[in-house]
Scaffold this motif. Structure first.
Motif, PDB file in Angstrom:
ATOM      1  N   ARG A 164      27.524  39.810 135.830  1.00  0.00           N
ATOM      2  CA  ARG A 164      26.149  39.735 136.330  1.00  0.00           C
ATOM      3  C   ARG A 164      26.111  39.768 137.854  1.00  0.00           C
ATOM      4  O   ARG A 164      25.219  40.369 138.461  1.00  0.00           O
ATOM      5  CB  ARG A 164      25.451  38.477 135.801  1.00  0.00           C
ATOM      6  N   PHE A 165      27.092  39.106 138.487  1.00  0.00           N
ATOM      7  CA  PHE A 165      27.121  39.084 139.949  1.00  0.00           C
ATOM      8  C   PHE A 165      27.474  40.455 140.510  1.00  0.00           C
ATOM      9  O   PHE A 165      26.817  40.950 141.435  1.00  0.00           O
ATOM     10  CB  PHE A 165      28.132  38.042 140.442  1.00  0.00           C
ATOM     11  N   SER A 166      28.513  41.079 139.977  1.00  0.00           N
ATOM     12  CA  SER A 166      28.993  42.352 140.526  1.00  0.00           C
ATOM     13  C   SER A 166      28.024  43.503 140.235  1.00  0.00           C
ATOM     14  O   SER A 166      27.889  44.417 141.055  1.00  0.00           O
ATOM     15  CB  SER A 166      30.379  42.684 139.968  1.00  0.00           C
ATOM     16  N   GLN A 167      27.353  43.459 139.103  1.00  0.00           N
ATOM     17  CA  GLN A 167      26.487  44.574 138.724  1.00  0.00           C
ATOM     18  C   GLN A 167      25.045  44.418 139.197  1.00  0.00           C
ATOM     19  O   GLN A 167      24.407  45.397 139.602  1.00  0.00           O
ATOM     20  CB  GLN A 167      26.501  44.756 137.208  1.00  0.00           C
ATOM     21  N   ASN A 168      24.534  43.189 139.162  1.00  0.00           N
ATOM     22  CA  ASN A 168      23.109  42.984 139.445  1.00  0.00           C
ATOM     23  C   ASN A 168      22.825  41.936 140.517  1.00  0.00           C
ATOM     24  O   ASN A 168      21.657  41.613 140.768  1.00  0.00           O
ATOM     25  CB  ASN A 168      22.374  42.589 138.156  1.00  0.00           C
ATOM     26  N   CYS A 169      23.883  41.385 141.126  1.00  0.00           N
ATOM     27  CA  CYS A 169      23.700  40.337 142.152  1.00  0.00           C
ATOM     28  C   CYS A 169      22.842  39.195 141.623  1.00  0.00           C
ATOM     29  O   CYS A 169      21.879  38.748 142.266  1.00  0.00           O
ATOM     30  CB  CYS A 169      23.076  40.904 143.421  1.00  0.00           C
ATOM     31  N   GLU A 170      23.192  38.701 140.445  1.00  0.00           N
ATOM     32  CA  GLU A 170      22.437  37.614 139.837  1.00  0.00           C
ATOM     33  C   GLU A 170      23.380  36.732 139.033  1.00  0.00           C
ATOM     34  O   GLU A 170      24.575  37.008 138.918  1.00  0.00           O
ATOM     35  CB  GLU A 170      21.340  38.170 138.921  1.00  0.00           C
ATOM     36  N   GLY A 171      22.839  35.641 138.506  1.00  0.00           N
ATOM     37  CA  GLY A 171      23.627  34.763 137.647  1.00  0.00           C
ATOM     38  C   GLY A 171      24.166  33.535 138.352  1.00  0.00           C
ATOM     39  O   GLY A 171      23.842  33.249 139.508  1.00  0.00           O
ATOM     40  N   LEU A 172      25.016  32.794 137.625  1.00  0.00           N
ATOM     41  CA  LEU A 172      25.506  31.500 138.107  1.00  0.00           C
ATOM     42  C   LEU A 172      26.312  31.598 139.391  1.00  0.00           C
ATOM     43  O   LEU A 172      26.352  30.646 140.182  1.00  0.00           O
ATOM     44  CB  LEU A 172      26.364  30.838 137.018  1.00  0.00           C
ATOM     45  N   LEU A 173      26.989  32.726 139.617  1.00  0.00           N
ATOM     46  CA  LEU A 173      27.827  32.846 140.809  1.00  0.00           C
ATOM     47  C   LEU A 173      27.031  32.986 142.094  1.00  0.00           C
ATOM     48  O   LEU A 173      27.596  32.937 143.185  1.00  0.00           O
ATOM     49  CB  LEU A 173      28.779  34.031 140.670  1.00  0.00           C
ATOM     50  N   THR A 174      25.714  33.140 141.994  1.00  0.00           N
ATOM     51  CA  THR A 174      24.897  33.313 143.196  1.00  0.00           C
ATOM     52  C   THR A 174      24.515  31.994 143.860  1.00  0.00           C
ATOM     53  O   THR A 174      23.845  32.008 144.890  1.00  0.00           O
ATOM     54  CB  THR A 174      23.603  34.097 142.878  1.00  0.00           C
ATOM     55  N   LEU A 175      24.908  30.901 143.307  1.00  0.00           N
ATOM     56  CA  LEU A 175      24.575  29.629 143.935  1.00  0.00           C
ATOM     57  C   LEU A 175      25.727  28.643 143.830  1.00  0.00           C
ATOM     58  O   LEU A 175      26.628  28.785 143.012  1.00  0.00           O
ATOM     59  CB  LEU A 175      23.327  29.001 143.315  1.00  0.00           C
ATOM     60  N   ALA A 176      25.707  27.660 144.729  1.00  0.00           N
ATOM     61  CA  ALA A 176      26.727  26.622 144.722  1.00  0.00           C
ATOM     62  C   ALA A 176      26.234  25.380 144.006  1.00  0.00           C
ATOM     63  O   ALA A 176      26.944  24.388 143.916  1.00  0.00           O
ATOM     64  CB  ALA A 176      27.129  26.264 146.149  1.00  0.00           C
ATOM     65  N   GLY A 177      25.009  25.411 143.528  1.00  0.00           N
ATOM     66  CA  GLY A 177      24.518  24.281 142.739  1.00  0.00           C
ATOM     67  C   GLY A 177      23.485  23.436 143.428  1.00  0.00           C
ATOM     68  O   GLY A 177      22.620  22.862 142.779  1.00  0.00           O
TER      69      GLY A 177
END
Length: 610
Positions: free
Chosen positions: A348-361
């Motif tokens: 999701r992060f690599s393809q659409n710049c979205e998902g859980l990896l977009t934040l540190a919490g």
């Protein structure tokens, strides 16, 4: 000396050093050299992906500092993670971009720093960042549609966003909960910050969803700066001086690079931007500091300045992780390294710049005064505590300084409109929470939501000094956390209020009821139990400051109102070490603002010769 010369030499290519050097380099006639001890990790995925910041701890990007054992924290040595890379700690922090409060900057003035108030500094805070566009839908989801005005930044280099899923319910629930508690932020805190709850901005690019650290923001987004030279892997040994007409003047730097000792000349100024734990070290290695400490290591005194390495301030943080409902999206599955979840997050992060990896919490903040809690039913006793802890004997410079700080703290502690604590949330558990013996636990299955309390205005003061005359040796760091008795009382009260927040609607609707803290020690029935929990769970927020404080020299100051080191020429310090009083939240925005103002000061000082 070397044949190579630069107008300005910046020691440290971290958050402040990069921002300052980039602004100076906008004047094409100037030559600037940055000496950075770390390497360039701009393209490192661990740096770029927001959720992976904790993976940097203990790596080659982390200086890996540790304090001496702290008796007030069960004898624990506390890790102080600081960035060792181009961009410094802006490459490995938790991205939080929090405003100061007007009261704190007024406190800078009370300490003798005329002209460093909010009216002046507000513009420099805003100059550094570029806020995200605010659609009506986003305003509603983060609970700020009632704000009448919004900060108008000047499209600065640091691109900010509200990271993660815009529809995540926590931001709205946080705002509504504090509205019920009477502490919702009524205006944009970048226009006027005092007390109240808000969703925090983060130094994450709103388009790419990658970390927007100092090197990326100020170097890659700026026009070509051919006159700016950066040397990475450069370990500074000392600043070189020669006798001036009135006082010693800095003439260059001696440093190690690729195993060779090198020297470089400076034509205008040396600017030390190595951070609160290393700027005092560089000054001491260069002969500026307490003569007793310098003599102990065989270093010749250039300028006696006992305040170097003193007055260390840092934020302490203590959290409680509560079991959350299954429907709440959290980072716990990533922490568990569940293969399917992680693979989906990467995709999701690599393809659409979205998902859980977009934040540190971390998504929400609140600046609060001492609040009433069932754990301490007699708040009037706290007023007596504040008054009985006032300094009694004020004769030495250290005592005069302590009295000035206490007067500021007392004013903040006794007013409901001033913040003595900060609260933040993370959508996931803190795997370091202690078991009943005080040992860290392993990650627990399920969803968790963490609420943390921060001691916003600590009175405890520590030290950081050289351990030897070898620039390769880490300094000795002793923050003396919670050594001031009032810090213990204030922090215990803020920690005990965490449960009140967790029980308050509507936030309580996403937490399992009755509350299920991850640690049995988090069941606090009174202040004594809060203090026991505090001893084993508290750690640093990694916000060391004030070790080369901007204060009058007679009370232990190291730099003046122009950030010039007292008693020598051609030398300034520009980083968190000069900050005289901590803001209530994260330091990142204040360090950028400081660098922005320093650049203006320096260019103005040399304008006739540029």
């Amino acid at each position: 000396m070397s044949d190579e010369s630069f107008d300005f030499i910046v020691v440290g290519g971290g958050t402040a050093g990069i921002a300052l050097a980039a602004r100076l380099a906008e004047v094409r006639s100037l030559s600037i050299l940055i000496l950075e001890a770390g390497e360039d990790h701009t393209d490192d995925p661990r740096v770029k992906i927001p959720a992976s910041y904790s993976a940097l701890f203990g790596t080659e990007i982390d200086w890996g500092f540790r304090t001496v054992p702290q008796s007030t924290l069960n004898g624990r040595a506390i890790s102080l993670n600081q960035g060792k890379t181009l961009g410094g700690s802006s490459c490995m922090n938790a991205h939080v971009y929090a405003p100061p409060t007007q009261a704190v900057l007024d406190g800078w003035v009370q300490l003798g720093n005329v002209g460093w108030d909010w009216d002046t500094m507000g513009a420099y805070y805003r100059k550094a960042f570029w806020p995200p566009a605010l659609s009506e839908k986003l305003k509603s989801s983060i609970g700020i549609e009632h704000w009448g005005a919004y900060s108008e930044a000047s499209c600065g280099p640091v691109k900010l966003s509200y990271p993660g899923n815009p529809a995540h319910p926590i931001r709205r629930l946080w705002a509504e909960t504090f509205k019920e508690l009477g502490y919702q932020a009524r205006v944009d805190p970048w226009i006027h910050a005092s007390v109240g709850a808000f969703s925090n901005l983060a130094s994450i690019d709103p388009k790419t969803k990658e970390r927007n650290h100092a090197a990326k923001a100020y170097l890659q987004s700026a026009p070509s700066k051919h006159q700016l030279k950066i040397v990475v892997g450069a370990r500074v040994d000392k600043i070189m001086f020669e006798a001036g007409e009135v006082q010693p003047q800095a003439i260059g730097i001696q440093y190690y690079h690729e195993g060779i000792i090198k020297r470089v000349n400076v034509l205008k100024e040396v600017i030390v931007s190595a951070g609160a734990l290393q700027s005092p070290k560089i000054l001491e290695l260069s002969g500026i500091g307490n003569p007793e400490i310098l003599g102990r290591h065989g270093i010749e005194v250039v300028k006696s300045l006992p305040g170097v390495g003193e007055n260390l301030q840092d934020h302490l943080v203590c959290d409680i992780s509560y079991a959350a409902i299954d429907e709440l999206e959290t980072l716990d599955n990533l922490a568990d390294q569940e293969p399917r979840t992680f693979a989906d997050a990467v995709s999701r992060f690599s393809q659409n710049c979205e998902g859980l990896l977009t934040l540190a919490g971390i998504q929400t903040f609140a600046y609060l005064p001492i609040m009433h809690s069932p754990a301490w039913p007699m708040p009037h006793k706290f007023v007596d505590l504040v008054r009985t802890n006032r300094p009694l004997y004020v004769t030495t410079p250290d005592e005069v300084r302590a009295q000035k700080y206490y007067e500021i703290a007392e004013n903040m502690l006794l007013q409901s409109t001033q913040a003595s604590g900060a609260y933040l949330t993370a959508i996931g558990q803190n795997a370091g929470t202690p078991d009943p013996t005080g040992m860290p636990t392993t990650p627990q299955p399920g969803n968790y939501f963490t609420i943390a309390a921060v001691l916003a205005q600590p009175l405890s003061r520590g030290t950081v000094h050289i351990a030897s005359a070898d620039c390769a040796d880490a300094p000795d760091i002793d923050p003396r956390y919670l050594s001031h008795p009032l810090d213990v009382e204030v922090f215990a009260r803020h920690i005990s209020y965490i449960e009140t927040i967790a029980k308050s609607a509507p936030l309580s609707s996403v937490l399992k009821q009755p509350l299920q803290p991850i640690s049995p020690l988090a069941h606090m029935t009174d202040l004594d139990s809060a203090k026991r929990y505090m001893e084993c769970q508290t750690t640093s927020m990694w916000h060391p400051a004030s070790t080369c404080a901007m204060l009058p020299e007679e009370i232990g100051g190291v730099v003046d109102l122009q950030l010039k080191v007292y008693g020598v020429s051609n030398l300034r310090v520009v980083d968190a070490s000069v900050v005289p009083l901590l803001p209530p939240g994260n330091l990142q925005s204040t360090v950028y603002a400081l660098a922005e103002r320093a650049a203006d000061m320096i260019l103005k000082a040399h304008h006739k010769r540029i």
